[in-house]
Design a protein around this motif. Structure first.
Motif, PDB file in Angstrom:
ATOM      1  N   LEU A 288      65.691 -24.270 -32.259  1.00 24.33           N
ATOM      2  CA  LEU A 288      66.778 -23.595 -31.524  1.00 24.33           C
ATOM      3  C   LEU A 288      66.460 -23.527 -30.032  1.00 24.33           C
ATOM      4  O   LEU A 288      67.329 -23.763 -29.191  1.00 24.33           O
ATOM      5  CB  LEU A 288      66.984 -22.180 -32.076  1.00 24.33           C
ATOM      6  N   LEU A 289      65.206 -23.216 -29.721  1.00 23.34           N
ATOM      7  CA  LEU A 289      64.836 -23.083 -28.305  1.00 23.34           C
ATOM      8  C   LEU A 289      64.962 -24.433 -27.590  1.00 23.34           C
ATOM      9  O   LEU A 289      65.529 -24.507 -26.494  1.00 23.34           O
ATOM     10  CB  LEU A 289      63.413 -22.527 -28.188  1.00 23.34           C
ATOM     11  N   ARG A 290      64.468 -25.482 -28.229  1.00 24.63           N
ATOM     12  CA  ARG A 290      64.581 -26.820 -27.613  1.00 24.63           C
ATOM     13  C   ARG A 290      66.048 -27.189 -27.407  1.00 24.63           C
ATOM     14  O   ARG A 290      66.426 -27.747 -26.388  1.00 24.63           O
ATOM     15  CB  ARG A 290      63.888 -27.876 -28.489  1.00 24.63           C
ATOM     16  N   HIS A 291      66.856 -26.860 -28.393  1.00 28.49           N
ATOM     17  CA  HIS A 291      68.284 -27.183 -28.287  1.00 28.49           C
ATOM     18  C   HIS A 291      68.925 -26.417 -27.128  1.00 28.49           C
ATOM     19  O   HIS A 291      69.701 -26.983 -26.352  1.00 28.49           O
ATOM     20  CB  HIS A 291      68.989 -26.861 -29.604  1.00 28.49           C
ATOM     21  N   ALA A 292      68.581 -25.149 -26.990  1.00 33.23           N
ATOM     22  CA  ALA A 292      69.126 -24.325 -25.899  1.00 33.23           C
ATOM     23  C   ALA A 292      68.691 -24.901 -24.551  1.00 33.23           C
ATOM     24  O   ALA A 292      69.499 -25.024 -23.619  1.00 33.23           O
ATOM     25  CB  ALA A 292      68.637 -22.882 -26.040  1.00 33.23           C
ATOM     26  N   GLU A 293      67.420 -25.275 -24.451  1.00 29.14           N
ATOM     27  CA  GLU A 293      66.915 -25.818 -23.174  1.00 29.14           C
ATOM     28  C   GLU A 293      67.602 -27.147 -22.852  1.00 29.14           C
ATOM     29  O   GLU A 293      67.965 -27.395 -21.696  1.00 29.14           O
ATOM     30  CB  GLU A 293      65.398 -26.017 -23.261  1.00 29.14           C
ATOM     31  N   ASN A 294      67.788 -27.983 -23.856  1.00 30.41           N
ATOM     32  CA  ASN A 294      68.433 -29.282 -23.620  1.00 30.41           C
ATOM     33  C   ASN A 294      69.881 -29.092 -23.168  1.00 30.41           C
ATOM     34  O   ASN A 294      70.345 -29.762 -22.252  1.00 30.41           O
ATOM     35  CB  ASN A 294      68.396 -30.153 -24.878  1.00 30.41           C
TER      36      ASN A 294
ATOM     37  N   TYR B 259      79.324 -18.033 -23.185  1.00 29.02           N
ATOM     38  CA  TYR B 259      78.218 -17.940 -24.146  1.00 29.02           C
ATOM     39  C   TYR B 259      78.189 -19.175 -25.030  1.00 29.02           C
ATOM     40  O   TYR B 259      79.191 -19.517 -25.670  1.00 29.02           O
ATOM     41  CB  TYR B 259      78.371 -16.695 -25.022  1.00 29.02           C
ATOM     42  N   GLN B 260      77.061 -19.817 -25.075  1.00 30.86           N
ATOM     43  CA  GLN B 260      76.851 -20.993 -25.913  1.00 30.86           C
ATOM     44  C   GLN B 260      76.002 -20.557 -27.100  1.00 30.86           C
ATOM     45  O   GLN B 260      74.852 -20.123 -26.922  1.00 30.86           O
ATOM     46  CB  GLN B 260      76.145 -22.089 -25.097  1.00 30.86           C
ATOM     47  N   SER B 261      76.558 -20.675 -28.283  1.00 26.34           N
ATOM     48  CA  SER B 261      75.943 -20.059 -29.457  1.00 26.34           C
ATOM     49  C   SER B 261      75.704 -21.102 -30.544  1.00 26.34           C
ATOM     50  O   SER B 261      76.617 -21.859 -30.891  1.00 26.34           O
ATOM     51  CB  SER B 261      76.900 -18.973 -29.963  1.00 26.34           C
ATOM     52  N   PHE B 262      74.484 -21.126 -31.088  1.00 30.97           N
ATOM     53  CA  PHE B 262      74.123 -22.130 -32.094  1.00 30.97           C
ATOM     54  C   PHE B 262      73.443 -21.466 -33.280  1.00 30.97           C
ATOM     55  O   PHE B 262      72.635 -20.539 -33.119  1.00 30.97           O
ATOM     56  CB  PHE B 262      73.208 -23.194 -31.478  1.00 30.97           C
ATOM     57  N   THR B 263      73.789 -21.992 -34.429  1.00 31.78           N
ATOM     58  CA  THR B 263      73.231 -21.510 -35.689  1.00 31.78           C
ATOM     59  C   THR B 263      72.302 -22.585 -36.238  1.00 31.78           C
ATOM     60  O   THR B 263      72.640 -23.769 -36.196  1.00 31.78           O
ATOM     61  CB  THR B 263      74.373 -21.259 -36.695  1.00 31.78           C
TER      62      THR B 263
ATOM     63  N   MET C 231      73.425 -31.984 -35.210  1.00 30.44           N
ATOM     64  CA  MET C 231      72.569 -32.099 -34.044  1.00 30.44           C
ATOM     65  C   MET C 231      71.123 -32.316 -34.476  1.00 30.44           C
ATOM     66  O   MET C 231      70.707 -31.767 -35.488  1.00 30.44           O
ATOM     67  CB  MET C 231      72.657 -30.828 -33.204  1.00 30.44           C
ATOM     68  N   LYS C 232      70.383 -33.077 -33.670  1.00 33.58           N
ATOM     69  CA  LYS C 232      69.035 -33.509 -34.078  1.00 33.58           C
ATOM     70  C   LYS C 232      68.069 -32.303 -34.165  1.00 33.58           C
ATOM     71  O   LYS C 232      68.006 -31.480 -33.272  1.00 33.58           O
ATOM     72  CB  LYS C 232      68.522 -34.499 -33.035  1.00 33.58           C
ATOM     73  N   ALA C 233      67.372 -32.209 -35.271  1.00 33.02           N
ATOM     74  CA  ALA C 233      66.389 -31.132 -35.458  1.00 33.02           C
ATOM     75  C   ALA C 233      65.378 -31.625 -36.494  1.00 33.02           C
ATOM     76  O   ALA C 233      65.638 -32.616 -37.183  1.00 33.02           O
ATOM     77  CB  ALA C 233      67.096 -29.874 -35.953  1.00 33.02           C
ATOM     78  N   PRO C 234      64.236 -30.952 -36.628  1.00 36.32           N
ATOM     79  CA  PRO C 234      63.267 -31.382 -37.628  1.00 36.32           C
ATOM     80  C   PRO C 234      63.876 -31.382 -39.036  1.00 36.32           C
ATOM     81  O   PRO C 234      64.843 -30.657 -39.298  1.00 36.32           O
ATOM     82  CB  PRO C 234      62.151 -30.340 -37.519  1.00 36.32           C
ATOM     83  N   ALA C 235      63.277 -32.166 -39.927  1.00 36.66           N
ATOM     84  CA  ALA C 235      63.803 -32.294 -41.290  1.00 36.66           C
ATOM     85  C   ALA C 235      64.014 -30.921 -41.921  1.00 36.66           C
ATOM     86  O   ALA C 235      63.170 -30.030 -41.782  1.00 36.66           O
ATOM     87  CB  ALA C 235      62.812 -33.103 -42.127  1.00 36.66           C
ATOM     88  N   GLY C 236      65.139 -30.755 -42.579  1.00 37.64           N
ATOM     89  CA  GLY C 236      65.420 -29.505 -43.297  1.00 37.64           C
ATOM     90  C   GLY C 236      66.094 -28.444 -42.446  1.00 37.64           C
ATOM     91  O   GLY C 236      66.491 -27.396 -42.951  1.00 37.64           O
ATOM     92  N   ILE C 237      66.200 -28.706 -41.123  1.00 36.31           N
ATOM     93  CA  ILE C 237      66.845 -27.734 -40.231  1.00 36.31           C
ATOM     94  C   ILE C 237      68.067 -28.405 -39.622  1.00 36.31           C
ATOM     95  O   ILE C 237      67.968 -29.495 -39.060  1.00 36.31           O
ATOM     96  CB  ILE C 237      65.888 -27.294 -39.096  1.00 36.31           C
TER      97      ILE C 237
ATOM     98  N   LEU D 231      71.230 -27.890 -36.978  1.00 38.51           N
ATOM     99  CA  LEU D 231      71.743 -27.056 -35.883  1.00 38.51           C
ATOM    100  C   LEU D 231      73.209 -27.374 -35.646  1.00 38.51           C
ATOM    101  O   LEU D 231      73.586 -28.544 -35.612  1.00 38.51           O
ATOM    102  CB  LEU D 231      70.978 -27.328 -34.584  1.00 38.51           C
ATOM    103  N   ARG D 232      74.004 -26.339 -35.461  1.00 34.77           N
ATOM    104  CA  ARG D 232      75.430 -26.546 -35.180  1.00 34.77           C
ATOM    105  C   ARG D 232      75.954 -25.332 -34.419  1.00 34.77           C
ATOM    106  O   ARG D 232      75.287 -24.295 -34.348  1.00 34.77           O
ATOM    107  CB  ARG D 232      76.213 -26.725 -36.479  1.00 34.77           C
ATOM    108  N   ARG D 233      77.150 -25.501 -33.845  1.00 25.25           N
ATOM    109  CA  ARG D 233      77.776 -24.377 -33.160  1.00 25.25           C
ATOM    110  C   ARG D 233      78.042 -23.247 -34.152  1.00 25.25           C
ATOM    111  O   ARG D 233      78.375 -23.500 -35.324  1.00 25.25           O
ATOM    112  CB  ARG D 233      79.100 -24.810 -32.507  1.00 25.25           C
ATOM    113  N   THR D 234      77.901 -22.033 -33.667  1.00 24.00           N
ATOM    114  CA  THR D 234      78.119 -20.865 -34.527  1.00 24.00           C
ATOM    115  C   THR D 234      79.595 -20.751 -34.889  1.00 24.00           C
ATOM    116  O   THR D 234      80.474 -20.900 -34.037  1.00 24.00           O
ATOM    117  CB  THR D 234      77.644 -19.599 -33.788  1.00 24.00           C
TER     118      THR D 234
END
Ligand SMILES: CC(C)(COP(=O)(O)OP(=O)(O)OC[C@H]1O[C@@H](n2cnc3c(N)ncnc32)[C@H](O)[C@@H]1OP(=O)(O)O)[C@@H](O)C(=O)NCCC(=O)NCCS
Length: 164
Positions: free
Chosen positions: A101-107, A54-58, A1-7, A9-12
């Motif tokens: 993580l917050l942006r991903h949760a909001e999206n 519950y939608q959970s992301f790591t 999932m799209k995130a800044p370089a080096g981070i 994001l995926r489902r937990t």
């Protein structure tokens, strides 16, 4: 999932459970009861997957879990979502992991018809950085419940309208 370089994001996944509970403890912010709730949220989200409540992301940094968020639709509302948890490992804080993580949760909430995100947090001094984090991301205080968590610990309810 799209995130800044080096981070990343995926489902937990099940293997994230102990690392996540480990860094929640490391923050030294949460009470024992809150840790049990985090464990329950993790177990429920991992068992049910994308179709669950519950939608959970790591967030991974350098291949290691470095942050976690969990959200879900608020029961008995139309389009309101709760951000149940967000935490970043102390060693990885202030490098954009929480924001990703917050942006991903909001999206995700917006994609699922969410129009309002609700965060409940503490008024304690130790939570001042967390409050700054939310304010910086457009959350505004809607209510304060005095002495909610403890005699000297208010509950703050913060809201953010979500873009359709
Ligand atoms: C709140 C939290 C999730 C933010 O994650 P993060 O990865 O550190 O945040 P980001 O790097 O994406 O964003 C940093 C911004 O948040 C705020 N912030 C975060 N930590 C801060 C700190 N220790 N001091 C001051 N501001 C802080 C600032 O506005 C900062 O922006 P800046 O660095 O440009 O000043 C993380 O600090 C954390 O896990 N805290 C402990 C757990 C917690 O409080 N969770 C929320 C409970 S309701």
């Amino acid at each position: 999932m799209k995130a800044p370089a080096g981070i990343w994001l995926r489902r937990t996944e099940a293997a994230d459970r102990e690392p996540i509970l480990g860094f929640i403890r490391q923050t030294e912010l949460f009470r024992a009861g809150e840790l049990s709730i985090a464990a329950e949220l993790l177990d429920s989200a991992i068992a049910a997957g994308p179709a669950g409540h519950y939608q959970s992301f790591t967030a991974e940094v350098a291949g290691t879990p470095a942050g976690w968020t969990c959200l879900g639709p608020t029961p008995c509302t139309e389009g309101t979502f709760d951000l149940y948890w967000i935490v970043v490992a102390p060693a990885c804080q202030r490098s954009g992991v929480g924001s990703a993580l917050l942006r991903h949760a909001e999206n995700l909430a917006a994609e699922r018809g969410g129009r309002l995100m609700v965060v409940e947090t503490s008024g304690r001094a130790a939570y001042a950085p967390s409050r700054r984090f939310y304010l910086r991301h457009g959350y505004r205080e809607a209510a304060r419940v005095p002495a909610f968590y403890a005699p000297t610990d208010d509950k703050l309810i913060l809201l953010k309208p979500l873009q359709a």
